[in-house]
Design a protein around this motif. Structure first.
Motif, PDB file in Angstrom:
ATOM      1  N   ILE A 110      54.119  -0.007  54.166  1.00 42.69           N
ATOM      2  CA  ILE A 110      53.206   0.024  53.021  1.00 42.69           C
ATOM      3  C   ILE A 110      52.801  -1.391  52.632  1.00 42.69           C
ATOM      4  CG2 ILE A 110      52.974   0.684  50.582  1.00 42.69           C
ATOM      5  CD1 ILE A 110      55.159   2.808  51.117  1.00 42.69           C
ATOM      6  N   PHE A 111      53.763  -2.323  52.691  1.00 43.36           N
ATOM      7  CA  PHE A 111      53.548  -3.668  52.162  1.00 43.36           C
ATOM      8  C   PHE A 111      53.315  -4.722  53.241  1.00 43.36           C
ATOM      9  CE2 PHE A 111      56.387  -1.258  49.352  1.00 43.36           C
ATOM     10  CZ  PHE A 111      55.611  -1.236  48.206  1.00 43.36           C
ATOM     11  N   LYS A 112      53.581  -4.361  54.494  1.00 45.20           N
ATOM     12  CA  LYS A 112      53.362  -5.263  55.631  1.00 45.20           C
ATOM     13  C   LYS A 112      54.178  -6.550  55.520  1.00 45.20           C
ATOM     14  CE  LYS A 112      48.723  -3.498  56.581  1.00 45.20           C
ATOM     15  NZ  LYS A 112      48.731  -2.448  55.552  1.00 45.20           N
ATOM     16  N   THR A 113      55.326  -6.461  54.886  1.00 43.52           N
ATOM     17  CA  THR A 113      56.234  -7.599  54.812  1.00 43.52           C
ATOM     18  C   THR A 113      57.615  -7.094  54.455  1.00 43.52           C
ATOM     19  OG1 THR A 113      56.629  -9.763  53.801  1.00 43.52           O
ATOM     20  CG2 THR A 113      55.811  -8.030  52.356  1.00 43.52           C
ATOM     21  N   THR A 114      58.617  -7.914  54.724  1.00 41.46           N
ATOM     22  CA  THR A 114      59.962  -7.611  54.247  1.00 41.46           C
ATOM     23  C   THR A 114      60.103  -8.094  52.808  1.00 41.46           C
ATOM     24  OG1 THR A 114      60.793  -9.714  55.103  1.00 41.46           O
ATOM     25  CG2 THR A 114      60.941  -7.801  56.556  1.00 41.46           C
ATOM     26  N   LYS A 115      61.059  -7.532  52.105  1.00 45.33           N
ATOM     27  CA  LYS A 115      61.361  -7.906  50.726  1.00 45.33           C
ATOM     28  C   LYS A 115      60.095  -7.956  49.854  1.00 45.33           C
ATOM     29  CE  LYS A 115      65.594  -8.446  52.134  1.00 45.33           C
ATOM     30  NZ  LYS A 115      66.604  -7.390  51.895  1.00 45.33           N
ATOM     31  N   PRO A 116      59.291  -6.889  49.818  1.00 40.99           N
ATOM     32  CA  PRO A 116      58.048  -6.922  49.037  1.00 40.99           C
ATOM     33  C   PRO A 116      58.309  -7.073  47.541  1.00 40.99           C
ATOM     34  CG  PRO A 116      58.547  -4.676  49.715  1.00 40.99           C
ATOM     35  CD  PRO A 116      59.504  -5.572  50.453  1.00 40.99           C
ATOM     36  N   ILE A 117      57.438  -7.833  46.893  1.00 41.27           N
ATOM     37  CA  ILE A 117      57.491  -8.023  45.453  1.00 41.27           C
ATOM     38  C   ILE A 117      56.271  -7.356  44.837  1.00 41.27           C
ATOM     39  CG2 ILE A 117      57.521  -9.691  43.562  1.00 41.27           C
ATOM     40  CD1 ILE A 117      60.094  -9.632  45.246  1.00 41.27           C
ATOM     41  N   ILE A 118      56.524  -6.421  43.932  1.00 40.37           N
ATOM     42  CA  ILE A 118      55.468  -5.664  43.257  1.00 40.37           C
ATOM     43  C   ILE A 118      55.273  -6.274  41.876  1.00 40.37           C
ATOM     44  CG2 ILE A 118      54.740  -3.396  42.423  1.00 40.37           C
ATOM     45  CD1 ILE A 118      56.846  -2.263  44.518  1.00 40.37           C
ATOM     46  N   GLY A 119      54.119  -6.871  41.648  1.00 38.06           N
ATOM     47  CA  GLY A 119      53.831  -7.509  40.373  1.00 38.06           C
ATOM     48  C   GLY A 119      53.369  -6.491  39.338  1.00 38.06           C
ATOM     49  N   MET A 120      53.995  -6.542  38.174  1.00 35.47           N
ATOM     50  CA  MET A 120      53.692  -5.570  37.123  1.00 35.47           C
ATOM     51  C   MET A 120      52.497  -6.008  36.278  1.00 35.47           C
ATOM     52  SD  MET A 120      55.731  -3.133  37.531  1.00 35.47           S
ATOM     53  CE  MET A 120      55.164  -2.318  36.034  1.00 35.47           C
ATOM     54  N   LEU A 121      51.590  -5.066  36.045  1.00 33.79           N
ATOM     55  CA  LEU A 121      50.511  -5.240  35.079  1.00 33.79           C
ATOM     56  C   LEU A 121      50.872  -4.433  33.841  1.00 33.79           C
ATOM     57  CD1 LEU A 121      47.423  -4.983  37.443  1.00 33.79           C
ATOM     58  CD2 LEU A 121      48.307  -7.044  36.331  1.00 33.79           C
ATOM     59  N   HIS A 122      51.453  -5.109  32.862  1.00 37.59           N
ATOM     60  CA  HIS A 122      51.832  -4.473  31.600  1.00 37.59           C
ATOM     61  C   HIS A 122      50.584  -4.400  30.718  1.00 37.59           C
ATOM     62  CE1 HIS A 122      56.261  -5.937  32.215  1.00 37.59           C
ATOM     63  NE2 HIS A 122      56.056  -4.772  32.773  1.00 37.59           N
ATOM     64  N   LEU A 123      49.940  -3.257  30.708  1.00 43.35           N
ATOM     65  CA  LEU A 123      48.648  -3.140  30.050  1.00 43.35           C
ATOM     66  C   LEU A 123      48.756  -3.259  28.529  1.00 43.35           C
ATOM     67  CD1 LEU A 123      47.112  -0.184  32.105  1.00 43.35           C
ATOM     68  CD2 LEU A 123      47.007  -2.655  32.580  1.00 43.35           C
ATOM     69  N   ARG A 124      47.685  -3.746  27.920  1.00 44.04           N
ATOM     70  CA  ARG A 124      47.592  -3.735  26.459  1.00 44.04           C
ATOM     71  C   ARG A 124      47.657  -2.289  25.969  1.00 44.04           C
ATOM     72  NH1 ARG A 124      44.389  -8.251  24.091  1.00 44.04           N
ATOM     73  NH2 ARG A 124      43.538  -6.675  22.676  1.00 44.04           N
ATOM     74  N   PRO A 125      47.947  -2.063  24.680  1.00 41.79           N
ATOM     75  CA  PRO A 125      48.035  -0.694  24.159  1.00 41.79           C
ATOM     76  C   PRO A 125      46.782   0.125  24.473  1.00 41.79           C
ATOM     77  CG  PRO A 125      48.856  -2.251  22.543  1.00 41.79           C
ATOM     78  CD  PRO A 125      48.268  -3.065  23.652  1.00 41.79           C
ATOM     79  N   LEU A 126      47.003   1.323  24.964  1.00 41.88           N
ATOM     80  CA  LEU A 126      45.909   2.220  25.338  1.00 41.88           C
ATOM     81  C   LEU A 126      45.563   3.163  24.194  1.00 41.88           C
ATOM     82  CD1 LEU A 126      47.068   3.190  28.959  1.00 41.88           C
ATOM     83  CD2 LEU A 126      45.464   1.388  28.276  1.00 41.88           C
ATOM     84  N   PRO A 127      44.368   3.760  24.235  1.00 39.10           N
ATOM     85  CA  PRO A 127      44.002   4.739  23.198  1.00 39.10           C
ATOM     86  C   PRO A 127      45.078   5.798  23.007  1.00 39.10           C
ATOM     87  CG  PRO A 127      42.106   4.256  24.561  1.00 39.10           C
ATOM     88  CD  PRO A 127      43.265   3.543  25.192  1.00 39.10           C
ATOM     89  N   GLY A 128      45.425   6.048  21.760  1.00 39.23           N
ATOM     90  CA  GLY A 128      46.484   6.992  21.436  1.00 39.23           C
ATOM     91  C   GLY A 128      47.797   6.323  21.105  1.00 39.23           C
TER      92      GLY A 128
END
Length: 273
Positions: free
Chosen positions: A10-28
């Motif tokens: 899936i990541f085409k590399t060893t030890k992949p690092i997935i960067g988080m996008l902590h979104l601003r507050p959403l509607p609701g």
């Protein structure tokens, strides 16, 4: 069970690092400011650019700033909003593998992932009932798996075990819970600390690796430059959010210099493996 080799495709590399996008507050959200999705999209794109330029291997959108979260079924306004923001991010960075974490609803996460072309979801509650910060969370893997089969079997499920900010209704050894998540067709298991940004206990990772010797194990919180070597000796990769933020605080924006610093260490770990 999938193997770690299959996971790494899936990541085409060893030890992949997935960067988080902590979104601003959403509607609701209780702290949504009523300004619509443009500020949310603008910040997500700005942070995604820093993460990608800094060298992360994947991105994940998450409604991190929507306290507290629905423990079972996310509301339609959250599902719709996350899909729109995720679509804009994926459109801007089409070559970066995308993930979705719609707290705390894996089925809705799968729906959003399919709509935006994401490759995986983070299922914060998967195989066990948990006492969550929002109440009793009762996830049912048979429903999650059947929904994935119906909508898009290609989407991978990365399942948290003893997820942070909660506790299993029946306290079991973490390695037993992880084995069950893998047995019930999770594509990876995620181990984390007690809260966002808290270090994942190394002993937990060792215990799970012992019972799942050739299965993807991801660090779900607290990976930092000073502990990356030890944790990634046993883990297959990691989700990283807090360590990439200004001053290492989860409420702050992404600091590209912190991204580059950690990713330089990850590259050295890969070369020396």
């Amino acid at each position: 069970m999938i193997t770690e080799a299959e996971f790494l495709k899936i990541f085409k590399t060893t030890k992949p690092i997935i960067g988080m996008l902590h979104l601003r507050p959403l509607p609701g959200s209780p702290i949504y400011d009523g300004r619509g999705l443009k500020p949310v999209i603008d910040q997500a794109l700005e942070e995604a650019e820093k993460l990608v330029k800094g060298g992360v291997n994947a991105l994940q959108v998450e409604n991190f700033n929507d306290p507290s979260y629905f423990p079972d079924n996310a509301p339609p306004e959250t599902v719709a909003s996350l899909a729109i923001v995720g679509h804009e991010v994926h459109k801007a960075f089409p070559d970066i593998p995308m993930g979705v974490c719609l707290l705390a609803d894996p089925i809705a996460s799968i729906a959003v992932a399919h709509a935006i072309g994401a490759k995986f979801v983070r299922a914060t509650i998967y195989t066990e009932a948990s006492v969550d910060v929002s109440g009793l969370a009762l996830r049912r893997p048979h429903e999650i798996l059947r929904y994935r089969k119906f909508l898009d079997p290609s989407i991978k499920i990365f399942a948290d075990v003893h997820i942070k900010h909660s506790a299993p209704l029946v306290n079991r050894p973490i390695e037993e819970s992880a084995y069950d998540a893998a047995y019930f067709l999770a594509d990876a298991v995620i181990l984390s600390g007690k809260h966002t940004g808290f270090e994942t206990p190394l002993e937990d990772v060792k215990k799970v690796r012992k019972v799942l010797p050739d299965f993807p194990i991801l660090i779900g919180s607290g990976l930092r430059p000073e502990n990356a070597q030890n944790l990634l000796r046993y883990a297959s990769g990691a989700f990283v959010g807090t360590a990439f933020k200004v001053d290492g605080k989860p409420e702050n924006t992404v600091d590209i210099n912190r991204v580059k610093k950690l990713m330089d260490i990850i590259e050295r770990i890969r070369r020396n493996k």
